[in-house]
Design a protein around this motif. Structure first.
Motif, PDB file in Angstrom:
ATOM      1  N   LEU A 144       0.780  -1.768   0.038  1.00 22.23           N
ATOM      2  CA  LEU A 144      -0.136   0.058  -0.081  1.00 22.23           C
ATOM      3  C   LEU A 144       0.628   1.742  -0.226  1.00 22.23           C
ATOM      4  CD1 LEU A 144      -2.957  -0.994   2.560  1.00 22.23           C
ATOM      5  CD2 LEU A 144      -2.849  -1.271  -0.012  1.00 22.23           C
ATOM      6  N   THR A 145       0.943   1.717  -0.866  1.00 21.83           N
ATOM      7  CA  THR A 145       1.465   3.005  -1.118  1.00 21.83           C
ATOM      8  C   THR A 145       0.905   4.703  -1.017  1.00 21.83           C
ATOM      9  OG1 THR A 145       3.297   2.571  -2.807  1.00 21.83           O
ATOM     10  CG2 THR A 145       3.099   4.174  -2.957  1.00 21.83           C
ATOM     11  N   ILE A 146       0.903   4.808   0.016  1.00 21.55           N
ATOM     12  CA  ILE A 146       0.386   5.922   0.744  1.00 21.55           C
ATOM     13  C   ILE A 146       1.049   7.220  -0.271  1.00 21.55           C
ATOM     14  CG2 ILE A 146      -0.016   7.841   2.459  1.00 21.55           C
ATOM     15  CD1 ILE A 146       0.371   5.067   4.403  1.00 21.55           C
ATOM     16  N   VAL A 147       0.772   7.625  -0.889  1.00 23.78           N
ATOM     17  CA  VAL A 147       0.444   9.185  -2.051  1.00 23.78           C
ATOM     18  C   VAL A 147      -0.040  10.557  -0.795  1.00 23.78           C
ATOM     19  CG1 VAL A 147       0.241  10.451  -4.033  1.00 23.78           C
ATOM     20  CG2 VAL A 147       0.491   7.612  -3.690  1.00 23.78           C
ATOM     21  N   ASN A 161       0.944  -3.700  -6.369  1.00 21.94           N
ATOM     22  CA  ASN A 161       0.831  -2.443  -5.382  1.00 21.94           C
ATOM     23  C   ASN A 161       0.159  -1.547  -5.380  1.00 21.94           C
ATOM     24  OD1 ASN A 161       2.353  -0.073  -4.548  1.00 21.94           O
ATOM     25  ND2 ASN A 161       2.744   1.418  -5.741  1.00 21.94           N
ATOM     26  N   ILE A 162      -1.110  -0.642  -4.619  1.00 22.92           N
ATOM     27  CA  ILE A 162      -2.224  -0.313  -4.228  1.00 22.92           C
ATOM     28  C   ILE A 162      -2.311   1.333  -4.173  1.00 22.92           C
ATOM     29  CG2 ILE A 162      -4.173   0.068  -3.350  1.00 22.92           C
ATOM     30  CD1 ILE A 162      -4.169  -3.104  -3.333  1.00 22.92           C
ATOM     31  N   LEU A 163      -2.153   2.151  -4.791  1.00 19.64           N
ATOM     32  CA  LEU A 163      -2.467   3.487  -4.731  1.00 19.64           C
ATOM     33  C   LEU A 163      -3.633   3.698  -3.311  1.00 19.64           C
ATOM     34  CD1 LEU A 163      -0.516   4.729  -8.081  1.00 19.64           C
ATOM     35  CD2 LEU A 163       0.437   3.985  -6.200  1.00 19.64           C
ATOM     36  N   VAL A 164      -2.974   4.370  -2.140  1.00 17.75           N
ATOM     37  CA  VAL A 164      -4.053   4.803  -1.560  1.00 17.75           C
ATOM     38  C   VAL A 164      -4.166   6.347  -1.105  1.00 17.75           C
ATOM     39  CG1 VAL A 164      -5.297   4.918   1.084  1.00 17.75           C
ATOM     40  CG2 VAL A 164      -3.515   2.827  -0.486  1.00 17.75           C
ATOM     41  N   PHE A 165      -4.249   7.436  -2.044  1.00 16.56           N
ATOM     42  CA  PHE A 165      -4.522   8.726  -1.736  1.00 16.56           C
ATOM     43  C   PHE A 165      -5.043   9.528  -0.797  1.00 16.56           C
ATOM     44  CE2 PHE A 165      -3.296   8.261  -6.205  1.00 16.56           C
ATOM     45  CZ  PHE A 165      -2.531   8.964  -6.577  1.00 16.56           C
ATOM     46  N   ILE A 167      -6.804   3.970  -5.041  1.00 16.94           N
ATOM     47  CA  ILE A 167      -7.723   3.825  -4.328  1.00 16.94           C
ATOM     48  C   ILE A 167      -8.070   5.085  -3.413  1.00 16.94           C
ATOM     49  CG2 ILE A 167      -7.218   2.893  -1.934  1.00 16.94           C
ATOM     50  CD1 ILE A 167     -10.423   1.293  -1.721  1.00 16.94           C
ATOM     51  N   ILE A 168      -8.806   6.659  -2.855  1.00 10.74           N
ATOM     52  CA  ILE A 168      -9.041   7.303  -2.863  1.00 10.74           C
ATOM     53  C   ILE A 168      -9.891   6.918  -1.339  1.00 10.74           C
ATOM     54  CG2 ILE A 168      -9.629   9.991  -2.257  1.00 10.74           C
ATOM     55  CD1 ILE A 168     -10.076   9.715  -5.928  1.00 10.74           C
ATOM     56  N   LEU A 169      -9.190   7.339  -0.052  1.00 14.24           N
ATOM     57  CA  LEU A 169      -9.408   7.599   1.140  1.00 14.24           C
ATOM     58  C   LEU A 169      -9.458   8.786   1.652  1.00 14.24           C
ATOM     59  CD1 LEU A 169      -7.993   4.069   2.755  1.00 14.24           C
ATOM     60  CD2 LEU A 169     -10.323   4.505   1.316  1.00 14.24           C
ATOM     61  N   PRO A 170      -9.675   9.359   2.315  1.00 15.10           N
ATOM     62  CA  PRO A 170     -10.303  11.146   2.648  1.00 15.10           C
ATOM     63  C   PRO A 170      -9.984  11.369   4.311  1.00 15.10           C
ATOM     64  CG  PRO A 170     -12.304  10.712   0.845  1.00 15.10           C
ATOM     65  CD  PRO A 170     -11.231   9.841   0.886  1.00 15.10           C
ATOM     66  N   ASN A 178     -10.973  12.949   6.144  1.00 12.43           N
ATOM     67  CA  ASN A 178     -11.764  13.260   6.870  1.00 12.43           C
ATOM     68  C   ASN A 178     -13.567  12.702   6.634  1.00 12.43           C
ATOM     69  OD1 ASN A 178     -12.560  13.959   4.053  1.00 12.43           O
ATOM     70  ND2 ASN A 178     -13.753  15.864   4.432  1.00 12.43           N
ATOM     71  N   CYS A 179     -13.360  11.445   5.912  1.00  9.14           N
ATOM     72  CA  CYS A 179     -14.448  10.259   5.832  1.00  9.14           C
ATOM     73  C   CYS A 179     -13.510   8.577   5.899  1.00  9.14           C
ATOM     74  CB  CYS A 179     -15.386  10.469   5.410  1.00  9.14           C
ATOM     75  SG  CYS A 179     -15.068  10.824   3.595  1.00  9.14           S
ATOM     76  N   ILE A 180     -13.084   8.370   6.218  1.00  6.31           N
ATOM     77  CA  ILE A 180     -12.362   7.196   6.183  1.00  6.31           C
ATOM     78  C   ILE A 180     -12.357   5.791   6.936  1.00  6.31           C
ATOM     79  CG2 ILE A 180     -10.879   7.335   7.982  1.00  6.31           C
ATOM     80  CD1 ILE A 180      -8.208   6.241   6.565  1.00  6.31           C
ATOM     81  N   ASP A 181     -13.350   6.418   7.303  1.00  3.50           N
ATOM     82  CA  ASP A 181     -14.373   5.211   8.114  1.00  3.50           C
ATOM     83  C   ASP A 181     -15.036   4.428   7.409  1.00  3.50           C
ATOM     84  OD1 ASP A 181     -12.795   5.685  10.562  1.00  3.50           O
ATOM     85  OD2 ASP A 181     -14.539   6.430  11.808  1.00  3.50           O
ATOM     86  N   THR A 182     -15.264   5.104   5.832  1.00  2.00           N
ATOM     87  CA  THR A 182     -16.768   4.425   5.556  1.00  2.00           C
ATOM     88  C   THR A 182     -15.582   4.201   4.247  1.00  2.00           C
ATOM     89  OG1 THR A 182     -17.128   6.590   4.391  1.00  2.00           O
ATOM     90  CG2 THR A 182     -17.925   6.329   5.879  1.00  2.00           C
ATOM     91  N   SER A 183     -14.292   3.798   4.461  1.00  2.00           N
ATOM     92  CA  SER A 183     -13.809   3.399   2.933  1.00  2.00           C
ATOM     93  C   SER A 183     -12.539   2.170   3.531  1.00  2.00           C
ATOM     94  CB  SER A 183     -12.299   4.453   2.305  1.00  2.00           C
ATOM     95  OG  SER A 183     -13.006   5.825   2.329  1.00  2.00           O
ATOM     96  N   PHE A 184     -13.133   1.894   4.585  1.00  2.00           N
ATOM     97  CA  PHE A 184     -11.867   0.587   4.514  1.00  2.00           C
ATOM     98  C   PHE A 184     -12.632  -0.624   4.074  1.00  2.00           C
ATOM     99  CE2 PHE A 184     -10.804   3.050   8.583  1.00  2.00           C
ATOM    100  CZ  PHE A 184      -9.387   3.500   8.308  1.00  2.00           C
ATOM    101  N   SER A 185     -13.993  -0.586   4.235  1.00  2.00           N
ATOM    102  CA  SER A 185     -14.397  -2.170   3.532  1.00  2.00           C
ATOM    103  C   SER A 185     -14.041  -1.584   2.113  1.00  2.00           C
ATOM    104  CB  SER A 185     -15.776  -2.135   3.236  1.00  2.00           C
ATOM    105  OG  SER A 185     -16.537  -1.183   3.157  1.00  2.00           O
ATOM    106  N   SER A 186     -13.663  -1.042   1.374  1.00  2.00           N
ATOM    107  CA  SER A 186     -13.576  -0.850  -0.106  1.00  2.00           C
ATOM    108  C   SER A 186     -12.239  -1.237  -0.285  1.00  2.00           C
ATOM    109  CB  SER A 186     -13.503   0.180  -0.398  1.00  2.00           C
ATOM    110  OG  SER A 186     -15.044   1.053  -0.700  1.00  2.00           O
ATOM    111  N   LEU A 187     -11.303  -0.640   0.452  1.00  2.00           N
ATOM    112  CA  LEU A 187     -10.390  -1.207   0.400  1.00  2.00           C
ATOM    113  C   LEU A 187      -9.296  -2.937   0.244  1.00  2.00           C
ATOM    114  CD1 LEU A 187      -6.755  -0.521  -0.029  1.00  2.00           C
ATOM    115  CD2 LEU A 187      -7.031   0.657   2.315  1.00  2.00           C
ATOM    116  N   THR A 188     -10.443  -2.962   1.893  1.00  2.00           N
ATOM    117  CA  THR A 188     -10.166  -4.479   2.276  1.00  2.00           C
ATOM    118  C   THR A 188     -10.746  -5.303   1.045  1.00  2.00           C
ATOM    119  OG1 THR A 188     -10.470  -3.853   4.274  1.00  2.00           O
ATOM    120  CG2 THR A 188     -10.907  -6.190   3.508  1.00  2.00           C
TER     121      THR A 188
END
Length: 504
Positions: A396-399, A443-447, A463-466, A468-478
């Motif tokens: 997971l590359t955090i961008v 590699n997965i790019l995490v913006f 995948i975009i994980l803002p 300010n609302c990251i809690d709703t995005s973990f399932s998509s990343l998983t």
């Protein structure tokens, strides 16, 4: 088990519905329909019949529309309540009749369970078909065959179905548990009392060595078994048995039988006495058997060479092998892996390949039902997880444009993702060229937010994980991580290193 194929469908349907309701706090009708493939009417009728049959043991309530809950009204386990349901099976009762019959006729059996002569003939013929598959026969409505196979059948009927051919007294139970405790100082009577689900089958088989004492029988010669008898357990058995029960009560055939029971079942006998050299010896014996080698080669063909080298894979094969000594696998039930384990396309692919392994084994090794449905489920779960273990960690590359955002996102990912096979890299915008983000395998790019340029990377896993609302995005990343991992596993098992021609 093979015997399940001969039990009346009505009884099996009740067992299936009961197990689902017992093991889930709440069961929705739609889920029951999906799992059982029964109609709603059939499920409702089965529930009514269970309530009638088990009215003093359980209560089944519709707590809201189409949602059902089972409440136990007793201290019996799931298996013990299933035994009450199995008492309805004429096939199981007929097997008991054939085992215990001394001079009775078919009419005596008919009168005892109140069925017609035509039904009785159908039931007896079904029993004969099953007995033929497990190496037994009948004559004048009495069971015939090797004593050790009859004992395994008797214990299967008692432990798995609650059909008791012989009375087990407290003295019998005490004797067998005294024997177990003498061989293993870490085991107590209290422990065994609360471990019947695990060791009850073993205990019952041991008791039959004196309940059905027969000084004239012996096990047929078996080369694999003779090799196993070289391990230290076989050498220790006589002294323990003679010490507890007297030196003149046991023959070589008894020692052989008890050693066979030890080898083929789950039990705690001598568990605290194994040295590393003993473990190496028994593994070498098992893995040089021709049918084990054939099975391992098949697995290697369908899943690649890396998986068969893993210690946990070899443990799984050893677990399977135990039941196939003297081809007793039809009479030794494994743990319940009856649930649906096919939760993804990957599970289905692994299961389908194992079905091909099963077909090959049945054909080449001449084994009837070489691997059961439960074993297919077990090995699907085992191989899926071993293949996951073989996969390299995904990256997971955090961008981000902020070092602080990098650090915060890293901790959020480590603490919240249920998927755990990943490593984290950081990419600070402005410090490196964007082009370095392209064409990185696994590699997965995490913006941390949407950037205008990320369209340039649309061919990458983005995948975009803002924040300010990251809690709703973990399932998509998983989900994305699991999808990527599944793709890697598909790629691995499709690169088989064994040419198919070597197996033809």
């Amino acid at each position: 088990m093979l015997l399940d194929n001969h039990i009346e469908n009505r009884v099996k349907d009740e067992i299936l519905i009961f197990k689902i309701l017992f093991n889930k706090k709440y069961s929705h009708m739609n889920d029951l329909i999906e799992v059982t493939q029964f109609s709603k009417v059939k499920i409702l009728n089965t529930i009514k019949e269970l309530e009638r049959l088990l009215d003093t043991y359980i209560s089944i309530n519709e707590i809201k529309p189409n949602v059902y809950s089972l409440t136990s009204l007793c201290d019996l386990s799931c298996r013990q309540i299933q035994h009450i349901i199995y008492q309805q099976s004429n096939v199981l009762l007929a097997l008991k009749f054939l085992v215990t019959n001394t001079d009775q006729t078919l009419n005596d059996f008919i009168d005892s369970i109140y069925i017609s002569k035509a039904n009785a003939y159908r039931v007896i013929n079904s029993c004969k078909s099953f007995l033929h598959y497990i190496g037994l026969d009948t004559h004048n409505y009495k069971i015939k065959g090797d004593e050790y196979r009859i004992r395994y059948l008797i214990s299967t009927l008692a432990f798995n179905y609650g059909i008791h051919c012989y009375e087990i007294t407290p003295k019998d139970t005490y004797k067998v548990r005294q024997f177990i405790c003498e061989t293993n100082s870490f085991i107590s009577f209290d422990f065994l009392e609360h471990s019947q689900e695990e060791y009850g089958f073993f205990e019952h088989l041991i008791m039959l060595s004196w309940i059905r004492y027969n000084p004239d029988y012996s096990l047929p010669y078996n080369e694999e078994f003779e090799e196993l008898k070289t391990i230290f357990i076989y050498k220790m058995l006589p002294s323990y048995l003679d010490q507890l029960f007297g030196p003149h009560n046991w023959s070589k055939s008894d020692y052989d039988y008890i050693f066979l029971v030890y080898c083929s079942t789950k039990n705690p006998l001598f568990s605290n006495k194994w040295s590393e050299q003993d473990k190496i010896q028994v593994k070498e014996i098992v893995y040089r058997q021709d049918r084990v080698s054939y099975l391992v080669n098949l697995i290697e063909h369908y899943f690649g060479s890396d998986i068969v080298k893993l210690p946990d894979f070899r443990t799984g094969i050893f677990y399977l092998y135990k039941r196939y000594l003297f081809n007793l696998h039809h009479l030794i039930k494994i743990n319940n892996y009856d649930c649906n384990v096919l939760k993804s396309d990957l599970d289905q692919e692994i299961y389908n390949r194992l079905v091909q392994v099963k077909i090959n084994c049945e054909k080449e090794l001449n084994i009837i039902e070489a691997v059961s449905y439960s074993e297919l489920n077990y090995f699907t779960m085992l191989l899926t997880n071993l293949l996951r273990f073989l996969m390299p960690n995904l990256t997971l590359t955090i961008v981000s444009e902020s070092i602080a955002d990098h650090k915060l996102m890293k901790h959020l990912l480590y603490n919240n993702l249920s998927f755990n096979k990943f490593m984290i890299k950081e990419f600070l915008l402005g410090a490196e060229p964007i082009s370095t983000l392209k064409n990185h395998e696994n590699n997965i790019l995490v913006f941390t937010k949407s950037f205008n340029f990320h369209e340039e990377l649309k061919k990458e896993n983005v995948i975009i994980l803002p924040l300010n609302c990251i809690d709703t995005s973990f399932s998509s990343l998983t989900a994305l991580l699991k999808e990527k991992e599944a793709d890697n596993i598909f790629n691995l098992i499709n690169k088989k290193e064994v040419d198919k021609s070597t197996l033809d």
